[in-house]
Design a protein around this motif. Structure first.
Motif, PDB file in Angstrom:
ATOM      1  N   LYS A 169       0.852  -1.175   0.000  1.00 15.92           N
ATOM      2  CA  LYS A 169       0.000   0.000   0.000  1.00 15.92           C
ATOM      3  C   LYS A 169       0.894   1.232   0.000  1.00 15.92           C
ATOM      4  O   LYS A 169       1.914   1.255   0.697  1.00 15.92           O
ATOM      5  CB  LYS A 169      -0.909   0.018   1.229  1.00 15.92           C
ATOM      6  CG  LYS A 169      -1.893  -1.117   1.309  1.00 15.92           C
ATOM      7  CD  LYS A 169      -2.694  -1.045   2.598  1.00 15.92           C
ATOM      8  CE  LYS A 169      -3.652  -2.237   2.714  1.00 15.92           C
ATOM      9  NZ  LYS A 169      -4.405  -2.205   3.999  1.00 15.92           N
ATOM     10  N   TYR A 178       0.712   5.367   0.582  1.00 14.14           N
ATOM     11  CA  TYR A 178      -0.086   6.495   1.066  1.00 14.14           C
ATOM     12  C   TYR A 178       0.478   7.756   0.424  1.00 14.14           C
ATOM     13  O   TYR A 178       1.620   8.155   0.695  1.00 14.14           O
ATOM     14  CB  TYR A 178      -0.024   6.568   2.593  1.00 14.14           C
ATOM     15  CG  TYR A 178      -0.660   5.385   3.271  1.00 14.14           C
ATOM     16  CD1 TYR A 178      -1.970   5.445   3.737  1.00 14.14           C
ATOM     17  CD2 TYR A 178       0.042   4.184   3.424  1.00 14.14           C
ATOM     18  CE1 TYR A 178      -2.568   4.343   4.347  1.00 14.14           C
ATOM     19  CE2 TYR A 178      -0.543   3.083   4.030  1.00 14.14           C
ATOM     20  CZ  TYR A 178      -1.843   3.174   4.490  1.00 14.14           C
ATOM     21  OH  TYR A 178      -2.424   2.073   5.090  1.00 14.14           O
ATOM     22  N   LYS A 222      -3.451   4.631  -1.576  1.00 17.09           N
ATOM     23  CA  LYS A 222      -4.317   5.183  -0.540  1.00 17.09           C
ATOM     24  C   LYS A 222      -4.112   6.695  -0.550  1.00 17.09           C
ATOM     25  O   LYS A 222      -3.056   7.189  -0.155  1.00 17.09           O
ATOM     26  CB  LYS A 222      -3.959   4.604   0.829  1.00 17.09           C
ATOM     27  CG  LYS A 222      -3.902   3.081   0.863  1.00 17.09           C
ATOM     28  CD  LYS A 222      -5.274   2.459   0.864  1.00 17.09           C
ATOM     29  CE  LYS A 222      -5.928   2.552   2.211  1.00 17.09           C
ATOM     30  NZ  LYS A 222      -7.208   1.786   2.264  1.00 17.09           N
TER      31      LYS A 222
END
Length: 226
Positions: free
Chosen positions: A5, A7, A32
């Motif tokens: 993931k 960010y 994200k």
């Protein structure tokens, strides 16, 4: 299967570099979006669980969290099967990439960010006009380091660390694109850097334009109202 993931937010220069690296190398990941415009990076939950420094980018790889774009890009280049040019295994070639990465923090990134913040961020957070004297001083230093990029880092070579694109170019391009929001378009004022940025862009399509789409839309709207 590993889980990655990232960010990020497309108005963050280092976040765009990480987004570009993952997309260009077809690294399976989940983006994200941390809404910097709404201050999501300052949320208590984000600071507690993702990044206590309240910044982007951050990556989470199989439960391992890593912040700071340079560390992230080095980690991704070592961890995933990507072409060697991004962060070469050869010590000399790798050192040439690191050489720019060490230099850029107090030069292109520092003065470009200070100028961008004074001209774009300050008016939108304080509802007051920018301090034009401060902005002009930051711009003077920014132009000076851009000239060094042209005459030193890009002297006799197409990319910052040699003949091939590397993670250094991702970070440099993201920084140079950013100041258009402050009213200074690197491409309009530095022909050699315009050619360089087109080389970087051309090798990263369609991802380059996708990642910069929000920045370019804002810049176009600003230009239309001037």
């Amino acid at each position: 299967m590993s889980s990655l993931k990232i960010y990020v937010h497309p108005l963050s220069q280092p976040a765009r570099a990480v987004m570009l690296f993952c997309r260009a190398n077809s690294i399976q990941h989940e983006e994200k979006i941390v809404d910097l415009v709404k201050g999501a990076q300052h949320n208590e939950e984000y600071a507690k669980t993702i990044n206590p420094l309240k910044k982007v980018p951050v990556i989470e790889h199989d439960g391992f969290f890593l912040k700071e774009s340079v560390a992230i890009l080095r980690y991704l280049a070592r961890t995933f099967p990507v072409p060697d040019n991004w962060f070469p295994k050869d010590s000399v070639s790798q050192a040439k990439v690191d050489e720019y990465l060490e230099w850029q923090h107090l030069n292109v990134r520092t003065f470009g960010t200070l100028y961008f913040a004074e001209k774009y961020i300050v008016p939108r957070t304080t509802k007051q006009p920018p301090n034009e004297k401060r902005a002009a001083n930051f711009l003077k230093h920014y132009i000076a380091v851009l000239n060094q990029v042209e005459t030193i880092w890009l002297k006799d070579r197409p990319f910052l660390a040699g003949q091939d694109i590397s993670i250094a170019d991702l970070l440099a391009a993201a920084e140079m694109e950013q100041t258009v929001l402050g009213g200074y378009d690197v491409k309009e004022n530095h022909p050699k850097l315009q050619e360089y940025l087109e080389r970087v862009r051309g090798g990263l399509q369609p991802h380059y334009d996708d990642v910069h789409s929000m920045l370019n839309k804002i810049a176009s709207k600003m230009k239309a109202t001037q």
